[in-house]
Design an enzyme around this catalytic site. Structure first.
Site, PDB file in Angstrom:
ATOM      1  N   HIS A 139      47.180  59.324  30.079  1.00 24.36           N
ATOM      2  CA  HIS A 139      46.215  58.224  30.012  1.00 24.36           C
ATOM      3  C   HIS A 139      45.434  58.190  31.331  1.00 24.36           C
ATOM      4  O   HIS A 139      45.933  57.720  32.348  1.00 24.36           O
ATOM      5  CB  HIS A 139      46.969  56.912  29.800  1.00 24.36           C
ATOM      6  N   GLU A 144      48.024  48.321  18.015  1.00 28.95           N
ATOM      7  CA  GLU A 144      46.945  49.123  17.478  1.00 28.95           C
ATOM      8  C   GLU A 144      47.162  49.425  15.994  1.00 28.95           C
ATOM      9  O   GLU A 144      46.227  49.385  15.186  1.00 28.95           O
ATOM     10  CB  GLU A 144      46.944  50.405  18.294  1.00 28.95           C
ATOM     11  N   PHE A 192      43.217  46.709  30.260  1.00 33.39           N
ATOM     12  CA  PHE A 192      43.516  45.559  31.098  1.00 33.39           C
ATOM     13  C   PHE A 192      42.266  44.701  31.209  1.00 33.39           C
ATOM     14  O   PHE A 192      41.166  45.207  31.358  1.00 33.39           O
ATOM     15  CB  PHE A 192      43.937  46.015  32.497  1.00 33.39           C
ATOM     16  N   CYS A 226      40.462  50.254  31.023  1.00 29.07           N
ATOM     17  CA  CYS A 226      40.736  51.434  30.217  1.00 29.07           C
ATOM     18  C   CYS A 226      39.781  51.610  29.038  1.00 29.07           C
ATOM     19  O   CYS A 226      39.907  52.575  28.290  1.00 29.07           O
ATOM     20  CB  CYS A 226      42.193  51.411  29.754  1.00 29.07           C
ATOM     21  N   HIS A 265      44.064  54.748  20.544  1.00 27.64           N
ATOM     22  CA  HIS A 265      44.318  54.525  21.963  1.00 27.64           C
ATOM     23  C   HIS A 265      45.703  55.085  22.300  1.00 27.64           C
ATOM     24  O   HIS A 265      45.883  55.726  23.316  1.00 27.64           O
ATOM     25  CB  HIS A 265      44.223  53.028  22.275  1.00 27.64           C
ATOM     26  N   LYS A 308      46.644  61.264  24.015  1.00 31.05           N
ATOM     27  CA  LYS A 308      47.341  60.919  25.260  1.00 31.05           C
ATOM     28  C   LYS A 308      48.735  61.542  25.282  1.00 31.05           C
ATOM     29  O   LYS A 308      49.347  61.660  26.338  1.00 31.05           O
ATOM     30  CB  LYS A 308      47.440  59.396  25.423  1.00 31.05           C
TER      31      LYS A 308
END
Lengths: 418, 87, 412
Positions: free
Chosen positions: A342, A316, A401, A165, A305, A337
């Site tokens: 996402h 975050e 990930f 990502c 994010h 998002k």
């Protein structure tokens, strides 16, 4: 390294204009999945692009040859090329490079083809006689970078960057690096993803990453909200034209922003999990800010994010506090998002495109669907409504990930301190 | 009715998520936190998938956030504490 | 800032571990065999470079097994070997002092096929929680980072079989910008039906049934390539640090370049020659300083011609020894990382491994192809070339470090 062209294919709008209208309206493009029957799945919502490849100008052969993700990238790249006003035919092809981020490549086509060659999963020894001629192009996603490069006649370095990502941010960071080191003058750089397919739904279901909020799809992605319970898958692409600053100035190009700093770190902790302290993301932020020679007090906006998972949004928030100190509380933070979901590897490029537009319009997009702030997420997340304000220096971050953490700083070229 | 006991849980974990070489899973582990047993949240989710499939039960998100085998078994067994026999 | 290789880890079809691989390669002992990992009888291509003797449970903790594809297990094996070979203790480095950059091509294909089959034949409840990352292209970088605590700048590049060189080229960028160590390379493999069918669709695979005649780069009867599994992971390190800790230095990454071929209908020449020139320029050397070329060796007649033309143009006819030891492993999805390792071992030992089992190049290829036995030579500089499907070209220039040369001269 400056951004001189933008192109976007996003849920709720194809093209930069529609994309920016969606983001500033604070409208969510998430809905019940229509690409396939989602009824078996725990999470049945996604942010889908209404994409008609014929209407977007793709030829019949392009449509046959290209996975949906590659089609997105081609459409976004054409827009970015036109937007930049670059006469690429007059440039040295060897001095134009290409990077394209993607986490899962041509997964949609691969799954469709798998179903055919295995006859619905009946056979382990799949029947290659049923394979489409271009199956290998789907199999190795580097083919997508080739497609984008061809549009610009690019013969310089080309690659797909695939760091989960953070692929989108990393592809842009890589592109900026190639310009900085003098390997190229111009980069066509961006990211694309079309992951909304049954196998993606199944594996995100299995790890409870996606939201089960199926009865209220428009408000399913709610970063930083106390009631958030998972991410909403998205899809799309953004492609940017990057040039060396003097190269852009010489031709009188419109400059959206300078890529002033970029850094990536790994948490070396877990393939999917995050530690609550956010120190590795904080380290990436600090390194990117240092490279941009900007202090925390000069940041006007943070594009988060903000994936709307319980873990990420806390992680975050902690990272912002570690890296920016008290200034974390004074800097507006938002997650788009909440509106476009996402889109895994693509999202980093879509977010940088949004940041460039935020600077162009001096407007910060909001975090939609944020009604009840999580007490553990106590920053200014620009809830619900876009904000007109100064946006001379912005930070965008990504987390993926594999433990990847990336941060990029955009600034107005004339603003940067010596 | 108890659907799952500790030996079955450890067997499922071992088969589907492996086993940390430094941990003895056959001992009294009911109250040892999963991370100390070498299992992260993904291992639990993997086990939950198998249990749902093989035992025909629906598990809610509480199972995934269980911190010890005792908590996990209690959730899976609908509130029933794991008995000494089932250990 | 100079970047040197201080550690090599290999998992190859003709040898598991660097020493076993290098011994087999010098002996011309190949690892191509009729496929055993799945029933290939229904496919036109039935030979592959399988690694026969890798038992993952002997090398990896049990907890990693359910969550890894075979290619990740091989990558973790190679990474552990490289780090041990370098004598590196990552925990003693600065917190962000070591990164990971790997090349990927198809991802964890076998794992992915199993889960696709589970989904489509049994239903979504049968899909592994580990599918969310076990198949994806970034998995090797992520797993290596986690296993060894490497938190520095990292990356994953996909340029098909050019990828291993691009990974090292990118790793060097990180070194130059201040990260002292980058673990880099490529280990991959797709020896399962779902990895096999797409490759057959390219029409580039050899259909020869005899493993000794299946992959013959530059030979008159070259008829396509054979895929293999495995690859190499290298430790790239800032030269100053390597010297300071007294590490053995295999060689320096002295030059790197990458290009993309022009569109097939453009009438413009292929990019391989230009790529090699750019890499030599980057190294600041002329072609006369190159002692050996590790060629891409596609074994597809047209691609072989493009490559031999480029070599003849650059070095003159028969102007430099050329070898393709991947004839013994098959072409690896990890993208020529193994060729980089092989070139460094060749520099170390002053021996060019042969392109076994090729007897001689076709007359049209005016290159000095090393065949038969390993050729002794004083090697200081090697050029490694690789191409990836779709038009990717990459070139890497490796230069032996002075300590290697010194020891060689002392030996004389």
């Amino acid at each position: 390294m400056v951004i001189t062209g933008l192109g976007a294919v996003a849920p709720g709008g194809i093209g930069i204009k529609a994309y920016w209208e969606l983001l500033t309206a604070g409208r969510s493009a998430t809905r019940t999945i229509t690409h396939y029957d989602p009824s078996p799945f725990r999470s049945r919502v996604a942010a889908e692009v209404d994409f008609d490849p014929v209407r977007e100008g793709l030829s019949p052969q392009e449509i046959r040859r290209l996975d949906r993700a590659a089609q997105f990238a081609v459409v976004a790249a054409r827009e970015a090329l036109a937007d930049s006003g670059l006469a690429v035919a007059a440039l040295d092809p060897g001095r134009i490079g290409t990077t394209l981020g993607s986490a899962v490549g041509c997964t949609t086509s691969l799954e469709q083809e798998y179903v055919v060659v295995s006859d619905g999963g009946r056979h382990w020894e799949v029947d290659h006689g049923y394979a489409v001629r271009d199956l290998y192009r789907h199999f190795v996603p580097s083919s997508m970078a080739v497609e984008v490069a061809r549009l610009a006649g690019a013969e310089g370095p080309a690659a797909v960057v695939s760091t989960g990502c953070t692929s989108g941010l990393d592809a842009l960071g890589h592109a900026a690096e190639l310009i900085r080191e003098g390997s190229v003058d111009v980069m066509v750089a961006g990211a694309t993803e079309a992951p909304i397919s049954p196998i993606t739904s199944a594996c995100f279901d299995a790890i409870h990453a996606t939201t089960p909020r199926n009865d209220d799809p428009e408000h399913a992605s709610r970063p930083f909200d106390r009631t958030r319970n998972g991410l909403v898958l998205g899809e799309g692409s953004a492609v940017l034209m990057l040039e060396e600053l003097e190269h852009a100035r010489r031709r009188g190009a419109r400059i959206y922003a300078e890529i002033a700093g970029f850094a990536s770190r790994c948490n070396a902790y877990h393939m999917t999990g995050l530690k609550a302290d956010g120190v590795e993301m904080a380290a990436a932020i600090t390194a990117a800010m240092d490279e941009a020679r900007l202090g925390p007090d000069s940041l006007d906006y943070i594009n988060a994010h903000g994936s709307s998972t319980k873990m990420n949004d806390r992680h975050e928030t902690a990272a912002f506090k570690v890296s920016l100190g008290e200034h974390a509380y004074r800097t507006p933070v938002s997650s788009i998002k909440s509106m476009i979901g996402h889109s895994l590897g693509a999202i980093g490029a879509l977010e940088i495109a949004a940041c460039a537009l935020a600077m162009e319009h001096s407007t910060v997009p909001p975090t939609a669907n944020l009604h009840e702030p999580d007490p553990d997420c106590d920053l200014d997340y620009v809830p619900l409504q876009a904000r007109v304000q100064r946006t001379d220096a912005v930070l965008s971050v990504g987390s993926g990930f594999g433990g990847f953490q990336s941060a990029m700083v955009l600034a107005r070229p004339d603003r940067r301190m010596p | 009715m108890s659907v799952l006991d500790l030996p079955t849980l450890t067997r499922i974990l071992r088969e589907n998520a492996g086993a940390d070489e430094s941990v003895d899973l056959s001992g009294d582990i009911l109250d040892i936190p999963f991370p100390e047993l070498g299992y992260d949240s993904l291992a639990l989710l993997q086990a939950i998938g198998v249990i749902q499939r093989d035992f025909g039960v629906e598990l809610d998100d509480d199972a995934a956030s269980a911190e010890t085998p005792r908590e996990f078994l209690t959730v899976v067994n609908g509130g029933e504490q794991p008995s000494a026999e089932s250990v | 800032m100079t970047a040197v290789v201080t550690g090599i880890g290999v998992a190859a079809p003709n040898g598991l571990g660097t020493d076993a691989y290098w011994r087999a390669t010098l002996a011309g002992r190949g690892g191509l065999r009729p496929l055993t990992r799945f029933d290939a009888s229904s496919y036109p291509s039935r030979v592959a470079g399988e690694i026969p003797d890798f038992e993952a449970a002997e090398h990896l903790p049990s907890r990693l097994l359910p969550q890894t594809d075979r290619m990740t297990r091989l990558a973790l094996f190679a990474a552990e070997g490289a780090i041990a070979d370098a004598g590196l203790r990552p925990e003693e480095l600065p917190r962000y002092g070591a990164g990971v950059v790997t090349a990927a091509s198809g991802g964890g294909v076998e794992f992915g096929q199993r889960e696709l089959q589970a989904l489509w034949s049994q239903g979504k409840d049968h899909v592994s929680a580990y599918q969310s990352f076990a198949w994806f292209y970034a998995v090797n970088s992520g797993q290596i980072s986690i296993r060894h605590g490497l938190r520095g700048p990292s990356g994953v590049l996909v340029t098909e079989q050019a990828g291993g060189i691009d990974a090292l080229g990118h790793a060097r960028r990180h070194i130059r910008r201040g990260t002292p160590v980058v673990v880099s390379g490529g280990v991959d493999g797709a020896l399962c039906p779902w990895g096999w069918a797409p490759q057959i669709a390219t029409g580039l695979l050899s259909t020869a049934a005899d493993p000794d005649r299946a992959y013959l780069p530059f030979a008159s009867d070259a008829g396509g390539y054979v895929p293999g599994e495995g690859g190499a992971i290298l430790v790239l390190e800032d030269d100053e640090q390597a010297r300071a800790r007294g590490a053995r230095r295999y060689g320096e990454v002295a030059g790197y370049a990458a290009t993309l071929d022009p569109a097939p209908d453009s009438g413009r020449p292929p990019g391989l020659l230009r790529t090699a020139r750019l890499a030599l320029d980057d190294a600041g050397i002329g072609s006369d300083e190159v002692d050996v070329v590790f060629a891409d060796g596609a074994a597809v007649p047209e691609l072989d011609r493009i490559e031999s033309d480029a070599l003849t143009e650059l070095f003159g006819p028969y102007g430099v020894p050329v070898t393709v030891p991947k004839s013994m492993t098959g072409r690896l999805f990890g993208g020529a990382a193994l060729d980089i390792a092989t070139a460094l071992l060749a520099i170390r030992d002053g021996l060019i491994p042969p392109t076994a089992p090729v007897d001689a190049p076709a007359a049209e290829h005016r290159i000095d192809l090393v065949t038969g036995a390993p050729r002794p030579a004083r090697l200081r500089t090697a050029l490694v070339l690789a191409r990836g499907y779709g038009g990717f070209n990459s070139a890497l220039v490796l230069r032996g470090c002075n300590d290697t040369t010194d020891s060689e001269e002392t030996a004389r």
